[in-house]
Write a protein that holds these residues in place. Structure first.
Motif, PDB file in Angstrom:
ATOM      1  N   THR A 171       0.837  -1.186   0.000  1.00  0.00           N
ATOM      2  CA  THR A 171       0.000   0.000   0.000  1.00  0.00           C
ATOM      3  C   THR A 171       0.877   1.244   0.000  1.00  0.00           C
ATOM      4  N   THR A 172       0.272   2.382   0.237  1.00  0.00           N
ATOM      5  CA  THR A 172       0.999   3.642   0.393  1.00  0.00           C
ATOM      6  C   THR A 172       0.649   4.207   1.768  1.00  0.00           C
ATOM      7  N   PRO A 173       1.455   5.103   2.301  1.00  0.00           N
ATOM      8  CA  PRO A 173       1.103   5.708   3.593  1.00  0.00           C
ATOM      9  C   PRO A 173      -0.256   6.400   3.553  1.00  0.00           C
ATOM     10  N   GLN A 174      -0.594   7.019   2.424  1.00  0.00           N
ATOM     11  CA  GLN A 174      -1.866   7.715   2.302  1.00  0.00           C
ATOM     12  C   GLN A 174      -3.042   6.732   2.334  1.00  0.00           C
ATOM     13  N   LYS A 175      -2.922   5.631   1.587  1.00  0.00           N
ATOM     14  CA  LYS A 175      -3.987   4.628   1.589  1.00  0.00           C
ATOM     15  C   LYS A 175      -4.101   3.955   2.954  1.00  0.00           C
ATOM     16  N   LEU A 176      -2.964   3.688   3.580  1.00  0.00           N
ATOM     17  CA  LEU A 176      -2.980   3.023   4.874  1.00  0.00           C
ATOM     18  C   LEU A 176      -3.715   3.869   5.909  1.00  0.00           C
ATOM     19  N   ALA A 177      -3.559   5.188   5.835  1.00  0.00           N
ATOM     20  CA  ALA A 177      -4.218   6.076   6.789  1.00  0.00           C
ATOM     21  C   ALA A 177      -5.741   6.007   6.672  1.00  0.00           C
ATOM     22  N   ARG A 178      -6.232   5.591   5.494  1.00  0.00           N
ATOM     23  CA  ARG A 178      -7.683   5.500   5.286  1.00  0.00           C
ATOM     24  C   ARG A 178      -8.242   4.111   5.574  1.00  0.00           C
ATOM     25  N   GLU A 179      -7.365   3.135   5.776  1.00  0.00           N
ATOM     26  CA  GLU A 179      -7.815   1.766   6.019  1.00  0.00           C
ATOM     27  C   GLU A 179      -8.376   1.604   7.435  1.00  0.00           C
ATOM     28  N   LYS A 180      -9.370   0.736   7.549  1.00  0.00           N
ATOM     29  CA  LYS A 180      -9.896   0.386   8.858  1.00  0.00           C
ATOM     30  C   LYS A 180      -9.307  -0.972   9.236  1.00  0.00           C
ATOM     31  N   ILE A 181      -8.304  -0.949  10.097  1.00  0.00           N
ATOM     32  CA  ILE A 181      -7.612  -2.171  10.497  1.00  0.00           C
ATOM     33  C   ILE A 181      -8.327  -2.782  11.694  1.00  0.00           C
ATOM     34  N   THR A 182      -8.647  -4.070  11.580  1.00  0.00           N
ATOM     35  CA  THR A 182      -9.288  -4.796  12.678  1.00  0.00           C
ATOM     36  C   THR A 182      -8.457  -6.034  12.992  1.00  0.00           C
ATOM     37  N   ASP A 183      -8.817  -6.716  14.047  1.00  0.00           N
ATOM     38  CA  ASP A 183      -8.117  -7.961  14.379  1.00  0.00           C
ATOM     39  C   ASP A 183      -8.307  -8.996  13.282  1.00  0.00           C
ATOM     40  N   GLU A 184      -9.432  -8.905  12.550  1.00  0.00           N
ATOM     41  CA  GLU A 184      -9.731  -9.890  11.518  1.00  0.00           C
ATOM     42  C   GLU A 184      -8.927  -9.656  10.234  1.00  0.00           C
ATOM     43  N   ASN A 185      -8.629  -8.397   9.920  1.00  0.00           N
ATOM     44  CA  ASN A 185      -7.943  -8.141   8.651  1.00  0.00           C
ATOM     45  C   ASN A 185      -6.517  -7.619   8.821  1.00  0.00           C
ATOM     46  N   ARG A 186      -6.017  -7.635  10.047  1.00  0.00           N
ATOM     47  CA  ARG A 186      -4.696  -7.061  10.303  1.00  0.00           C
ATOM     48  C   ARG A 186      -3.599  -7.835   9.561  1.00  0.00           C
ATOM     49  N   PRO A 187      -2.818  -7.142   8.715  1.00  0.00           N
ATOM     50  CA  PRO A 187      -1.733  -7.822   7.999  1.00  0.00           C
ATOM     51  C   PRO A 187      -0.567  -8.152   8.934  1.00  0.00           C
ATOM     52  N   ASP A 188       0.227  -9.132   8.537  1.00  0.00           N
ATOM     53  CA  ASP A 188       1.411  -9.493   9.323  1.00  0.00           C
ATOM     54  C   ASP A 188       2.564  -8.544   9.055  1.00  0.00           C
ATOM     55  N   ALA A 189       2.512  -7.885   7.911  1.00  0.00           N
ATOM     56  CA  ALA A 189       3.543  -6.898   7.552  1.00  0.00           C
ATOM     57  C   ALA A 189       2.961  -5.957   6.509  1.00  0.00           C
ATOM     58  N   ILE A 190       3.527  -4.758   6.429  1.00  0.00           N
ATOM     59  CA  ILE A 190       3.103  -3.755   5.457  1.00  0.00           C
ATOM     60  C   ILE A 190       4.335  -3.271   4.710  1.00  0.00           C
ATOM     61  N   ILE A 191       4.223  -3.209   3.376  1.00  0.00           N
ATOM     62  CA  ILE A 191       5.326  -2.652   2.592  1.00  0.00           C
ATOM     63  C   ILE A 191       4.806  -1.494   1.743  1.00  0.00           C
ATOM     64  N   PHE A 192       5.636  -0.477   1.592  1.00  0.00           N
ATOM     65  CA  PHE A 192       5.337   0.646   0.721  1.00  0.00           C
ATOM     66  C   PHE A 192       6.127   0.554  -0.579  1.00  0.00           C
ATOM     67  N   ASN A 193       7.106  -0.335  -0.595  1.00  0.00           N
ATOM     68  CA  ASN A 193       7.968  -0.492  -1.755  1.00  0.00           C
ATOM     69  C   ASN A 193       8.398  -1.950  -1.843  1.00  0.00           C
ATOM     70  N   PHE A 194       8.407  -2.492  -3.042  1.00  0.00           N
ATOM     71  CA  PHE A 194       8.770  -3.900  -3.195  1.00  0.00           C
ATOM     72  C   PHE A 194      10.215  -4.182  -2.817  1.00  0.00           C
ATOM     73  N   ALA A 195      11.048  -3.159  -2.786  1.00  0.00           N
ATOM     74  CA  ALA A 195      12.441  -3.356  -2.381  1.00  0.00           C
ATOM     75  C   ALA A 195      12.540  -3.854  -0.945  1.00  0.00           C
ATOM     76  N   GLU A 196      11.505  -3.599  -0.136  1.00  0.00           N
ATOM     77  CA  GLU A 196      11.511  -4.030   1.258  1.00  0.00           C
ATOM     78  C   GLU A 196      11.459  -5.550   1.402  1.00  0.00           C
ATOM     79  N   LEU A 197      10.993  -6.237   0.379  1.00  0.00           N
ATOM     80  CA  LEU A 197      10.847  -7.687   0.482  1.00  0.00           C
ATOM     81  C   LEU A 197      12.187  -8.394   0.654  1.00  0.00           C
ATOM     82  N   LYS A 198      13.227  -7.814   0.100  1.00  0.00           N
ATOM     83  CA  LYS A 198      14.540  -8.460   0.164  1.00  0.00           C
ATOM     84  C   LYS A 198      15.008  -8.619   1.605  1.00  0.00           C
ATOM     85  N   GLU A 199      14.668  -7.648   2.466  1.00  0.00           N
ATOM     86  CA  GLU A 199      15.049  -7.752   3.869  1.00  0.00           C
ATOM     87  C   GLU A 199      14.098  -8.652   4.641  1.00  0.00           C
ATOM     88  N   LEU A 200      12.824  -8.651   4.272  1.00  0.00           N
ATOM     89  CA  LEU A 200      11.866  -9.513   4.971  1.00  0.00           C
ATOM     90  C   LEU A 200      12.109 -10.987   4.662  1.00  0.00           C
TER      91      LEU A 200
END
Length: 253
Positions: free
Chosen positions: A209-238
């Protein structure tokens, strides 16, 4: 904290592939749609009419968690009164152009490199996506020399079912010979993507997602992601080396 993950699956629309608006490209697609249907009226008005009918098709998809083939999409839902043989002959191209009329599909920044990085780091890779066209993705993967990295590519119009039906994810795992709990899924939708992969028993869900989209999301215990990335380059470290997932580096909410 490390967790064990053997395979990483990508979503496509809104995740690995994004829409880039291009007025000339879109207008050309609308004209081609009309031509392929033998429609001699205004192409823009014709495509607006198709969009209205597509709304009914989408409701059927969501209600049933099914996806039609290109042939069924056009002969049953979008152009049932047009010459059947002509529509059947052109159904695949019609579907590609129907998507093109809304913009050009491009790979998300860093997306292609992340595929190569994850493959190099030893992870099995796959695609699970709700999509109405059977040809667009195989053609793109071949053109960009990416097909060699994916051991499973499952598209809803080919499988006949859509996320969040877990069977499409279960089939993907079987094709890669991996257990669902040792799989990660990267998607952009906190409802369909989270629900589908968790029903299938996937171990990790990563929200792209993006920081802007994330700010509009309604995060609940049911849909909470295990990780959030703003750029695919982050996957290399994860995902530093199979079968490891570095949960300690994950951005969370």
């Amino acid at each position: 904290m490390m967790r064990e993950i053997d395979a990483v699956f990508y979503d496509l629309g809104g995740t690995l592939r994004l829409v880039e608006r291009d007025a000339e490209f879109e207008a050309r697609a609308r004209r081609r749609i009309a031509e392929l249907c033998g429609e001699t009226g205004d192409a823009d008005a014709f495509c607006e009419f198709l969009d209205f009918r597509y709304t009914g098709y989408r409701k059927w998809c969501f209600d049933t968690m099914r996806e039609a083939t290109e042939a069924e999409l056009w002969t049953r839902w979008l152009t049932p009164e047009y010459p059947r043989e002509l529509i059947l002959q052109n159904a695949i191209e019609l579907t590609i152009e129907y998507r093109n009329k809304d913009g050009r599909r491009i790979v998300a920044p860093g997306g292609a490199q992340s595929i190569q990085d994850l493959h190099t780091n030893g992870y099995k890779l796959g695609i699970i996506s709700n999509l109405v066209t059977s040809r667009e993705i195989p053609d793109w993967l071949q053109e960009d020399d990416l097909e060699k990295y994916f051991g499973a590519v499952l598209l809803s119009c080919v499988e006949g079912i859509r996320k969040p039906d877990p069977h499409i994810s279960e089939k993907a795992c079987a094709l890669l010979d991996v257990r669902p709990e040792r799989c990660a899924y990267i998607g952009d939708n906190l409802n369909r993507d989270v629900e589908g992969t968790r029903l299938a028993g996937f171990g990790i869900f990563i929200l792209y997602t993006t920081p802007q989209k994330l700010a509009r999301e309604k995060i609940t215990d049911e849909n909470r992601p295990d990780a959030i990335i703003f750029n695919f380059a982050e996957l290399k470290e994860l995902f530093p080396a199979a079968p490891l997932f570095d949960a300690g580096r994950a951005r969370k909410v």
